[in-house]
Design a protein around this motif. Structure first.
Motif, PDB file in Angstrom:
ATOM      1  N   GLY A 150       0.834  -1.393  -0.037  1.00 26.88           N
ATOM      2  CA  GLY A 150       0.052   0.027  -0.133  1.00 26.88           C
ATOM      3  C   GLY A 150       0.933   1.404   0.069  1.00 26.88           C
ATOM      4  O   GLY A 150       0.522   2.412  -0.690  1.00 26.88           O
ATOM      5  N   TRP A 151       2.146   1.222   0.703  1.00 25.44           N
ATOM      6  CA  TRP A 151       2.924   2.291   0.658  1.00 25.44           C
ATOM      7  C   TRP A 151       3.581   2.506  -0.865  1.00 25.44           C
ATOM      8  O   TRP A 151       3.504   3.697  -1.290  1.00 25.44           O
ATOM      9  CB  TRP A 151       4.100   2.099   1.446  1.00 25.44           C
ATOM     10  N   MET A 152       3.555   1.523  -1.558  1.00 26.35           N
ATOM     11  CA  MET A 152       4.214   1.609  -2.811  1.00 26.35           C
ATOM     12  C   MET A 152       3.141   2.298  -3.753  1.00 26.35           C
ATOM     13  O   MET A 152       3.229   3.127  -4.740  1.00 26.35           O
ATOM     14  CB  MET A 152       4.521   0.377  -3.563  1.00 26.35           C
ATOM     15  N   GLN A 153       1.922   2.127  -3.588  1.00 24.92           N
ATOM     16  CA  GLN A 153       0.677   2.647  -4.181  1.00 24.92           C
ATOM     17  C   GLN A 153       0.572   4.142  -3.957  1.00 24.92           C
ATOM     18  O   GLN A 153       0.119   5.056  -4.448  1.00 24.92           O
ATOM     19  CB  GLN A 153      -0.456   1.890  -3.825  1.00 24.92           C
ATOM     20  N   HIS A 154       0.725   4.291  -2.526  1.00 25.99           N
ATOM     21  CA  HIS A 154       0.418   5.895  -2.000  1.00 25.99           C
ATOM     22  C   HIS A 154       1.467   6.144  -0.760  1.00 25.99           C
ATOM     23  O   HIS A 154       1.175   5.864   0.320  1.00 25.99           O
ATOM     24  CB  HIS A 154      -0.949   5.890  -1.238  1.00 25.99           C
ATOM     25  N   PRO A 155       2.707   6.609  -1.208  1.00 17.77           N
ATOM     26  CA  PRO A 155       3.914   6.980  -0.361  1.00 17.77           C
ATOM     27  C   PRO A 155       3.580   7.797   0.668  1.00 17.77           C
ATOM     28  O   PRO A 155       4.282   8.803   0.656  1.00 17.77           O
ATOM     29  CB  PRO A 155       4.966   7.113  -1.380  1.00 17.77           C
ATOM     30  N   THR A 156       3.063   7.517   1.564  1.00 18.61           N
ATOM     31  CA  THR A 156       2.548   8.655   2.595  1.00 18.61           C
ATOM     32  C   THR A 156       3.579   8.551   3.887  1.00 18.61           C
ATOM     33  O   THR A 156       4.215   7.347   3.964  1.00 18.61           O
ATOM     34  CB  THR A 156       1.198   8.482   3.232  1.00 18.61           C
ATOM     35  N   GLY A 157       3.931   9.323   4.606  1.00 18.22           N
ATOM     36  CA  GLY A 157       4.514   9.210   5.948  1.00 18.22           C
ATOM     37  C   GLY A 157       6.164   9.049   5.478  1.00 18.22           C
ATOM     38  O   GLY A 157       7.027   8.573   6.322  1.00 18.22           O
ATOM     39  N   SER A 158       6.670   9.500   4.384  1.00 22.78           N
ATOM     40  CA  SER A 158       7.999   9.373   3.809  1.00 22.78           C
ATOM     41  C   SER A 158       8.381  10.803   3.368  1.00 22.78           C
ATOM     42  O   SER A 158       7.604  11.645   2.818  1.00 22.78           O
ATOM     43  CB  SER A 158       7.972   8.195   3.016  1.00 22.78           C
ATOM     44  N   THR A 159       9.744  10.949   3.212  1.00 20.67           N
ATOM     45  CA  THR A 159      10.277  12.175   2.536  1.00 20.67           C
ATOM     46  C   THR A 159      11.572  11.782   1.989  1.00 20.67           C
ATOM     47  O   THR A 159      12.403  10.833   2.513  1.00 20.67           O
ATOM     48  CB  THR A 159      10.423  13.144   3.553  1.00 20.67           C
ATOM     49  N   PHE A 160      12.137  12.577   0.953  1.00 17.29           N
ATOM     50  CA  PHE A 160      13.345  12.508   0.219  1.00 17.29           C
ATOM     51  C   PHE A 160      14.330  13.232   0.962  1.00 17.29           C
ATOM     52  O   PHE A 160      14.025  14.365   1.395  1.00 17.29           O
ATOM     53  CB  PHE A 160      13.184  12.553  -0.965  1.00 17.29           C
ATOM     54  N   ASN A 161      15.323  12.657   1.363  1.00 18.94           N
ATOM     55  CA  ASN A 161      16.656  13.252   2.259  1.00 18.94           C
ATOM     56  C   ASN A 161      17.680  13.715   1.126  1.00 18.94           C
ATOM     57  O   ASN A 161      18.422  12.733   0.777  1.00 18.94           O
ATOM     58  CB  ASN A 161      17.079  12.525   3.378  1.00 18.94           C
ATOM     59  N   PRO A 162      17.739  15.059   0.778  1.00 19.65           N
ATOM     60  CA  PRO A 162      18.930  15.339  -0.339  1.00 19.65           C
ATOM     61  C   PRO A 162      20.225  15.101   0.146  1.00 19.65           C
ATOM     62  O   PRO A 162      21.186  14.998  -0.575  1.00 19.65           O
ATOM     63  CB  PRO A 162      18.666  16.754  -0.445  1.00 19.65           C
ATOM     64  N   ASP A 163      20.549  14.768   1.566  1.00 21.43           N
ATOM     65  CA  ASP A 163      21.725  14.456   2.050  1.00 21.43           C
ATOM     66  C   ASP A 163      22.106  13.445   1.837  1.00 21.43           C
ATOM     67  O   ASP A 163      23.405  12.657   1.562  1.00 21.43           O
ATOM     68  CB  ASP A 163      21.923  14.792   3.559  1.00 21.43           C
ATOM     69  N   SER A 164      21.183  12.118   2.203  1.00 21.26           N
ATOM     70  CA  SER A 164      21.422  10.676   1.877  1.00 21.26           C
ATOM     71  C   SER A 164      21.188  10.232   0.375  1.00 21.26           C
ATOM     72  O   SER A 164      21.365   9.098   0.213  1.00 21.26           O
ATOM     73  CB  SER A 164      20.650   9.895   3.076  1.00 21.26           C
ATOM     74  N   MET A 165      20.177  11.073  -0.230  1.00 19.11           N
ATOM     75  CA  MET A 165      19.838  10.566  -1.602  1.00 19.11           C
ATOM     76  C   MET A 165      18.842   9.619  -1.353  1.00 19.11           C
ATOM     77  O   MET A 165      18.971   8.749  -2.439  1.00 19.11           O
ATOM     78  CB  MET A 165      20.696  10.639  -2.515  1.00 19.11           C
ATOM     79  N   ARG A 166      17.982   9.410  -0.431  1.00 18.04           N
ATOM     80  CA  ARG A 166      17.363   8.426  -0.143  1.00 18.04           C
ATOM     81  C   ARG A 166      15.890   8.576   0.418  1.00 18.04           C
ATOM     82  O   ARG A 166      15.854   9.799   0.803  1.00 18.04           O
ATOM     83  CB  ARG A 166      17.731   7.154   0.718  1.00 18.04           C
ATOM     84  N   MET A 167      14.883   7.912   0.229  1.00 19.06           N
ATOM     85  CA  MET A 167      13.430   8.206   0.878  1.00 19.06           C
ATOM     86  C   MET A 167      13.838   7.608   2.443  1.00 19.06           C
ATOM     87  O   MET A 167      14.293   6.594   2.644  1.00 19.06           O
ATOM     88  CB  MET A 167      12.480   7.533   0.349  1.00 19.06           C
ATOM     89  N   GLU A 168      13.090   8.222   3.367  1.00 15.95           N
ATOM     90  CA  GLU A 168      13.137   8.073   4.736  1.00 15.95           C
ATOM     91  C   GLU A 168      11.698   8.093   5.240  1.00 15.95           C
ATOM     92  O   GLU A 168      10.959   8.897   5.102  1.00 15.95           O
ATOM     93  CB  GLU A 168      14.349   9.029   5.432  1.00 15.95           C
ATOM     94  N   VAL A 169      11.820   7.344   6.447  1.00 14.44           N
ATOM     95  CA  VAL A 169      10.470   7.480   7.081  1.00 14.44           C
ATOM     96  C   VAL A 169      10.320   8.874   8.085  1.00 14.44           C
ATOM     97  O   VAL A 169      11.294   9.194   8.622  1.00 14.44           O
ATOM     98  CB  VAL A 169      10.217   6.334   7.904  1.00 14.44           C
ATOM     99  N   SER A 170       9.245   9.433   7.506  1.00 15.83           N
ATOM    100  CA  SER A 170       9.102  10.700   8.670  1.00 15.83           C
ATOM    101  C   SER A 170       7.912  10.605   9.484  1.00 15.83           C
ATOM    102  O   SER A 170       7.689  11.259  10.443  1.00 15.83           O
ATOM    103  CB  SER A 170       8.501  11.888   7.650  1.00 15.83           C
ATOM    104  N   ASP A 171       7.262   9.547   9.280  1.00 23.47           N
ATOM    105  CA  ASP A 171       5.795   9.140  10.010  1.00 23.47           C
ATOM    106  C   ASP A 171       5.358   7.890   9.874  1.00 23.47           C
ATOM    107  O   ASP A 171       4.703   7.623   9.207  1.00 23.47           O
ATOM    108  CB  ASP A 171       4.860  10.260   9.784  1.00 23.47           C
TER     109      ASP A 171
END
Length: 523
Positions: A150-171
């Motif tokens: 479901g997260w792949m379908q609707h990627p909520t609670g996450s954000t892109f970190n330009p320092d690590s160049m990866r998506m990370e959990v925010s909530d």
């Protein structure tokens, strides 16, 4: 990325996922049907219900083993075939899968042995508790996997970190209570209950046709008809909820399912049949039911269901905003302390993934032409004919199964199910259809997300590993041979168990047949 590698990687994962999902729904449904059957045994203390439970548990066990074996292969593919996907979103996507292994898989693995070998070592209530824990673990496993999907379908609670160049959990709470994931879970699990109900009903009716084990078969029919009717009705209700979730979170998927090329005046009509024309970008010969799509999609008479053409224009705007975010990320790579670039990125971060769509056509998205931007925007439209017809076949089978279970329930209520030979034949004929429906459902869910591996975040073609077509073809052939062999073994084991019937080692050949000979004559 070589398009052949991308296509072969997608094909391999699709084949293994669809094969794995042949076993998952039956496991989900049979687990709780075993709880129901054993509960009746505990409450009535009638030996026949023990025999019923143990027989269906044997078929559950055969199916369970194949489901586990094929599921492990899928998880390994994230590392072997989709390494950049795993690197880019692994912190988020991997968490539910890790919890599934620690919480759900270990739970069911702990209790499944007790369920099979603890009949004479545990009390009746104790064994029922074990069976319930197996069912709970099986369904919790589905929950965590569908939270990841479901997260792949609707990627909520996450954000892109330009320092690590990866998506990370925010909530993580938002990931856990993702509305798309919750709708997918209840809809998928209900579909699994339908699969198991049709399976139990069909095998029971086969015994009735053969005049074998009538006491066992008629009781199994009663459980399957009631459980199946409730489950099939819930699939429709929860499917409607899934459609409503698409309106807010996956508008392009909903538009493709309905072949809605343009936004209609509210409330939009539901297209029953038609022929989607990709060249003209319209649906020919369509037959519509007025207002229904608007009511399903928006729960109102004035809400609009946006068409694909308008959604493509929105995607084009998001690509342009994404280019601004991409440029800011490149600046931050050179100077992480660039506050102006960081502010620019923060203002456009939600559209970064759309700029990545241009990497299909140009190495540096900032060098894309207006024509390439427009083409990338149209790439956000999935395969409309496949989506359109897969959904309609799935829904048609679903409504037919409601009619089947309603008929079975009425016959059982009137105690006519021991005489309805015509219905026995119909139930046996219906056995494969719920599997067809659930496979079509997964095609709609996964194909409808394309071209995204993570909707709006990571295009599928960027998520693959650095592999050669030869390596992929070799593994596809290997998996096909392995899974083909496992399929033959599983079917033979199932058929052997069904042919043997619900006979315990200490029983005679067919204890029920002698007590109810009229069914032998009817058959």
């Amino acid at each position: 990325m070589d398009p052949t590698v991308v296509d072969l990687s997608r094909l391999q994962f699709a084949l293994t996922a669809l094969y794995h999902f042949l076993f998952v729904p039956l496991t989900l449904g049979l687990s709780f049907m075993l709880v129901i059957m054993e509960s009746v045994y505990v409450m009535t203390n009638r030996p026949i219900w023990r025999r019923i439970t143990r027989f269906w548990a044997k078929l559950f066990g055969i199916n369970f083993v194949l489901g586990v074996a094929t599921g492990l292969t899928m998880e390994f593919q994230f590392g072997t075939n989709w390494s950049y996907f795993s690197h880019y979103v692994g912190d988020i996507f991997g968490a539910p899968l890790a919890i599934e292994g620690l919480m759900a898989f270990f739970l069911e693995a702990t209790f499944v042995g007790l369920m099979f070998f603890g009949w004479d070592r545990l009390s009746k209530v104790g064994h029922l508790f074990v069976t319930f824990m197996v069912a709970l673990g099986t369904n919790l496993s589905a929950l965590w996997i569908l939270i990841a999907n479901g997260w792949m379908q609707h990627p909520t609670g996450s954000t892109f970190n330009p320092d690590s160049m990866r998506m990370e959990v925010s909530d993580f709470g938002a990931v856990l209570f993702n509305p798309v994931a919750q709708a997918k879970f209840v809809h998928t699990v209900s579909a699994g209950y339908v699969v198991a109900s049709v399976f139990v009903l069909g095998i029971s009716c086969w015994y009735m046709l053969r005049g074998r084990f009538p006491g066992f078969a008629k009781r199994s029919m009663v459980v399957a008809s009631a459980f199946g009717l409730a489950s099939s009705l819930s699939v429709v209700v929860l499917g409607d909820e899934s459609g409503y979730a698409l309106t807010d979170n996956q508008k392009m998927k909903l538009a493709a399912i309905e072949a809605a090329w343009h936004t209609e005046p509210a409330p939009a009509g539901l297209t029953l049949v038609g022929i989607p024309d990709l060249q003209a970008r319209e649906t020919r010969y369509e037959v519509k039911i007025p207002y229904v799509l608007g009511l399903i999609g928006t729960r109102s008479l004035d809400g609009e269901v946006t068409g694909m053409s308008e959604l493509v224009l929105q995607a084009q705007e998001r690509i342009e905003h994404g280019l601004v975010a991409y440029d800011a990320v490149e600046a931050l790579k050179q100077n992480p302390e660039d506050s102006a670039a960081r502010t620019t990125f923060e203002n456009n971060r939600n559209d970064l993934g759309y700029a990545l769509l241009l990497k299909r056509y140009v190495e540096d998205p900032r060098e894309a032409t207006p024509a390439q931007i427009q083409k990338a925007a149209w790439d956000t439209v999935p395969d409309v004919p496949v989506m359109f017809w897969s959904f309609r076949l799935m829904a048609g089978i679903g409504f037919a199964l409601i009619a089947l279970f309603a008929t079975a329930f009425i016959l059982c209520t009137l105690r006519k199910h021991t005489e309805a030979r015509w219905f026995w034949k119909l139930a046996v004929f219906a056995i494969p259809f719920p599997w067809i429906a659930v496979e079509l459902g997964w095609i709609v869910a996964e194909l409808g997300r394309q071209p995204w591996a993570i909707d709006g975040v990571l295009p599928t073609f960027l998520g693959t590993s650095t592999l050669t077509p030869t390596a992929l073809i070799t593994t596809i052939v290997g998996f096909t041979l392995l899974y083909g062999t496992l399929a033959v073994i599983e079917v033979r084991l199932m058929l052997a168990a069904i042919k043997h019937g619900p006979v315990e080692d200490h029983d005679g050949p067919e204890p029920d047949a002698a007590r109810e000979p009229h069914l032998q004559v009817a058959a």
